[in-house]
Design a protein around this motif. Sequence first.
Motif, PDB file in Angstrom:
ATOM      1  N   TRP A   1       0.944  -1.151  -0.073  1.00  0.00           N
ATOM      2  CA  TRP A   1      -0.172  -0.133   0.037  1.00  0.00           C
ATOM      3  C   TRP A   1       1.040   1.146  -0.139  1.00  0.00           C
ATOM      4  O   TRP A   1       1.671   1.631   1.214  1.00  0.00           O
ATOM      5  N   VAL A   2       0.625   2.260  -1.075  1.00  0.00           N
ATOM      6  CA  VAL A   2       1.333   3.440  -1.014  1.00  0.00           C
ATOM      7  C   VAL A   2       0.157   4.438  -1.209  1.00  0.00           C
ATOM      8  O   VAL A   2      -0.489   4.560  -2.006  1.00  0.00           O
ATOM      9  N   PRO A   3       0.022   5.153   0.050  1.00  0.00           N
ATOM     10  CA  PRO A   3      -1.472   5.758   0.078  1.00  0.00           C
ATOM     11  C   PRO A   3      -1.279   6.849  -0.832  1.00  0.00           C
ATOM     12  O   PRO A   3      -2.125   7.318  -1.462  1.00  0.00           O
ATOM     13  N   ALA A   4      -0.281   7.427  -1.355  1.00  0.00           N
ATOM     14  CA  ALA A   4      -0.163   8.454  -2.555  1.00  0.00           C
ATOM     15  C   ALA A   4      -0.788   7.877  -3.759  1.00  0.00           C
ATOM     16  O   ALA A   4      -0.912   8.711  -4.626  1.00  0.00           O
ATOM     17  N   LEU A   5      -0.558   6.774  -4.234  1.00  0.00           N
ATOM     18  CA  LEU A   5      -0.855   6.172  -5.361  1.00  0.00           C
ATOM     19  C   LEU A   5      -2.586   6.057  -5.433  1.00  0.00           C
ATOM     20  O   LEU A   5      -3.201   5.699  -6.411  1.00  0.00           O
ATOM     21  N   LEU A   6      -3.206   6.090  -4.248  1.00  0.00           N
ATOM     22  CA  LEU A   6      -4.702   5.775  -3.908  1.00  0.00           C
ATOM     23  C   LEU A   6      -4.756   4.280  -4.153  1.00  0.00           C
ATOM     24  O   LEU A   6      -5.851   4.155  -4.980  1.00  0.00           O
ATOM     25  N   PHE A   7      -3.904   3.289  -3.857  1.00  0.00           N
ATOM     26  CA  PHE A   7      -4.141   2.124  -4.432  1.00  0.00           C
ATOM     27  C   PHE A   7      -3.308   1.034  -3.566  1.00  0.00           C
ATOM     28  O   PHE A   7      -2.214   1.181  -2.814  1.00  0.00           O
ATOM     29  N   LYS A   8      -4.135   0.025  -3.150  1.00  0.00           N
ATOM     30  CA  LYS A   8      -3.187  -1.214  -2.622  1.00  0.00           C
ATOM     31  C   LYS A   8      -3.731  -2.519  -3.026  1.00  0.00           C
ATOM     32  O   LYS A   8      -4.886  -2.511  -3.363  1.00  0.00           O
ATOM     33  N   ARG A   9      -2.938  -3.465  -2.981  1.00  0.00           N
ATOM     34  CA  ARG A   9      -2.980  -4.815  -3.393  1.00  0.00           C
ATOM     35  C   ARG A   9      -2.470  -5.859  -2.228  1.00  0.00           C
ATOM     36  O   ARG A   9      -1.298  -5.681  -2.060  1.00  0.00           O
TER      37      ARG A   9
END
Length: 316
Positions: A210-218
């Motif tokens: 999870w990279v919060p700045a990417l607005l994406f996690k997997r």
Amino acid sequence: MHTQEGQEQVVAGDSGRGSTSRRRLALGRVLGLGSVVVTALVLLSGCSVSDAFYFGWPRDHITDQSNRMFDLWIGSVIAALVVGAFVWGLIFWCVIRYRKRGDELPAQTRYNMPIEILYSVLPFLVVSVLFYYTAIVQTDVDRIQPNPDVTVHVVASKWNWEFEYPDQKDASGQPVSTIGASDYIPVLVVPTHKRIRFVEDSQDVIHSFWVPALLFKRDVFPGGVQNKFEVTIEKEGSYVGRCAELCGTYHSAMNFEVRVVTEAKFEKYMSALASIPYDDPQRQAKALRLAGMPAYATTTYPLQSDRAARKPAQKP
Ligand SMILES: [Cu+2]
């Protein structure tokens, strides 16, 4: 008789003025309450006026994919506001237009077929349109293209990360990789404006990249189940990364840093990393320094495991 009539007129005149002033008072109360609510919303939410136009969405959206998610968000909010304003308008119109005038029962409109059909069809249409655009953006964000520009193999383990670049080989033909340690935050360097594919594997339990700045996690799975996703990052910078799955005792310390740099700097870092032996404990720090970057993570820090250092000074 004359006196009585005169008195009735005076009474009637008084009650007319009374209802007008009551109405003004009520209007004043509504306006006062309205302005208090609006001011409280602005002050209590701590938002600036420009923030308000993001409708709760983070201001920084650094990937191509998050821009599309932002468009979907704004479109959905505008649609919700239009529907909301329409419904509020109808409610207030009914409240004012059909307020109680006497004890007579108003006309009953149950089983009004056109209205019942409207109630069922309109929400279905609204949900269908929202679903349609959500499905399009989701498919787009999830798309895996045949030839990404950079591939990063992410290996998670309790409680750290390894980042391997399968396309970049060192002198012995091995893929270049870097790994974190309990006292060293791993730094994942990637270039801007390139399509980056992340391929995920776990060595033990389920983790989540999870990279919060990417607005994406997997999620990162063990047992050979490889999750993949791709992003194109448009803005240089250092961004904190975390494990978003409760994976054990030191889950909260399982941090990393994504450093997004120009392509030239990325290539420089890759060759620097390939030139330093794997058994050098300072390998990643040295490579980062050689590529002209800070040697250590700037967005997070390793777990302070020295208990004595965290304790307040002991009295003798
Ligand atoms: Cu984890």
